[in-house]
Design a protein around this motif. Structure first.
Motif, PDB file in Angstrom:
ATOM      1  N   MET A   1       0.827  -1.187   0.000  1.00 27.13           N
ATOM      2  CA  MET A   1       0.000   0.000   0.000  1.00 27.13           C
ATOM      3  C   MET A   1       0.871   1.250   0.000  1.00 27.13           C
ATOM      4  O   MET A   1       0.513   2.247  -0.585  1.00 27.13           O
ATOM      5  N   ALA A   2       2.006   1.187   0.666  1.00 22.89           N
ATOM      6  CA  ALA A   2       2.872   2.358   0.767  1.00 22.89           C
ATOM      7  C   ALA A   2       3.433   2.762  -0.599  1.00 22.89           C
ATOM      8  O   ALA A   2       3.581   3.950  -0.876  1.00 22.89           O
ATOM      9  N   ALA A   3       3.718   1.778  -1.450  1.00 15.44           N
ATOM     10  CA  ALA A   3       4.242   2.107  -2.776  1.00 15.44           C
ATOM     11  C   ALA A   3       3.198   2.860  -3.599  1.00 15.44           C
ATOM     12  O   ALA A   3       3.511   3.851  -4.263  1.00 15.44           O
ATOM     13  N   LEU A   4       1.966   2.408  -3.554  1.00 16.13           N
ATOM     14  CA  LEU A   4       0.887   3.083  -4.277  1.00 16.13           C
ATOM     15  C   LEU A   4       0.644   4.480  -3.718  1.00 16.13           C
ATOM     16  O   LEU A   4       0.525   5.452  -4.464  1.00 16.13           O
ATOM     17  N   ALA A   5       0.600   4.584  -2.419  1.00 23.09           N
ATOM     18  CA  ALA A   5       0.368   5.880  -1.785  1.00 23.09           C
ATOM     19  C   ALA A   5       1.528   6.836  -2.073  1.00 23.09           C
ATOM     20  O   ALA A   5       1.315   8.031  -2.287  1.00 23.09           O
ATOM     21  N   ASP A  10       3.642  11.655  -4.862  1.00 25.06           N
ATOM     22  CA  ASP A  10       4.593  12.325  -5.749  1.00 25.06           C
ATOM     23  C   ASP A  10       3.915  12.969  -6.944  1.00 25.06           C
ATOM     24  O   ASP A  10       4.299  14.054  -7.366  1.00 25.06           O
ATOM     25  N   LYS A  11       2.898  12.301  -7.500  1.00 20.53           N
ATOM     26  CA  LYS A  11       2.263  12.809  -8.712  1.00 20.53           C
ATOM     27  C   LYS A  11       1.153  13.820  -8.451  1.00 20.53           C
ATOM     28  O   LYS A  11       1.002  14.787  -9.186  1.00 20.53           O
ATOM     29  N   LYS A  12       0.366  13.601  -7.404  1.00 29.02           N
ATOM     30  CA  LYS A  12      -0.836  14.418  -7.192  1.00 29.02           C
ATOM     31  C   LYS A  12      -0.827  15.233  -5.911  1.00 29.02           C
ATOM     32  O   LYS A  12      -1.750  15.991  -5.661  1.00 29.02           O
ATOM     33  N   GLY A  13       0.160  15.043  -5.051  1.00 23.13           N
ATOM     34  CA  GLY A  13       0.170  15.751  -3.773  1.00 23.13           C
ATOM     35  C   GLY A  13      -0.467  14.904  -2.683  1.00 23.13           C
ATOM     36  O   GLY A  13      -0.900  13.779  -2.908  1.00 23.13           O
ATOM     37  N   ALA A  14      -0.524  15.448  -1.497  1.00 19.61           N
ATOM     38  CA  ALA A  14      -0.974  14.691  -0.329  1.00 19.61           C
ATOM     39  C   ALA A  14      -2.489  14.557  -0.236  1.00 19.61           C
ATOM     40  O   ALA A  14      -2.983  13.645   0.417  1.00 19.61           O
ATOM     41  N   ARG A  15      -3.222  15.428  -0.868  1.00 17.18           N
ATOM     42  CA  ARG A  15      -4.676  15.420  -0.715  1.00 17.18           C
ATOM     43  C   ARG A  15      -5.322  14.140  -1.247  1.00 17.18           C
ATOM     44  O   ARG A  15      -6.196  13.561  -0.596  1.00 17.18           O
ATOM     45  N   LEU A  16      -4.912  13.672  -2.419  1.00 20.61           N
ATOM     46  CA  LEU A  16      -5.539  12.504  -3.028  1.00 20.61           C
ATOM     47  C   LEU A  16      -5.368  11.228  -2.201  1.00 20.61           C
ATOM     48  O   LEU A  16      -6.356  10.527  -1.957  1.00 20.61           O
ATOM     49  N   PRO A  17      -4.157  10.874  -1.730  1.00 23.43           N
ATOM     50  CA  PRO A  17      -4.052   9.669  -0.899  1.00 23.43           C
ATOM     51  C   PRO A  17      -4.862   9.754   0.393  1.00 23.43           C
ATOM     52  O   PRO A  17      -5.418   8.752   0.847  1.00 23.43           O
TER      53      PRO A  17
END
Length: 67
Positions: A1-5, A10-17
């Motif tokens: 899960m950490a790899a996906l998050a 990195d790509k979308k910022g902290a809000r999406l995860p």
């Protein structure tokens, strides 16, 4: 899960995860309550969904403290 998050961070910022994690956790809790007499496999799957979402929500605490 950490790899996906991490990739999402990195790509979308902290809000999406964080949003995905909250939705996954709440969905599993709601399903646990609606489908009350659950089989063992259903409990395990919903538990995995809950803690997967929980991990996506709260692993960013160090990320924000370093900034």
């Amino acid at each position: 899960m950490a790899a996906l998050a991490g990739k999402l961070l990195d790509k979308k910022g902290a809000r999406l995860p964080i949003i995905i994690g909250v939705i996954a956790s709440l969905t599993s809790l709601i399903l646990m309550n609606i489908l009350a007499p659950l089989s063992s496999i259903a409990i395990v799957l919903l538990y995995v969904l809950y803690y997967g979402g929980y991990g996506m929500c709260f692993e960013w605490i160090d990320y924000f403290e370093q900034s």
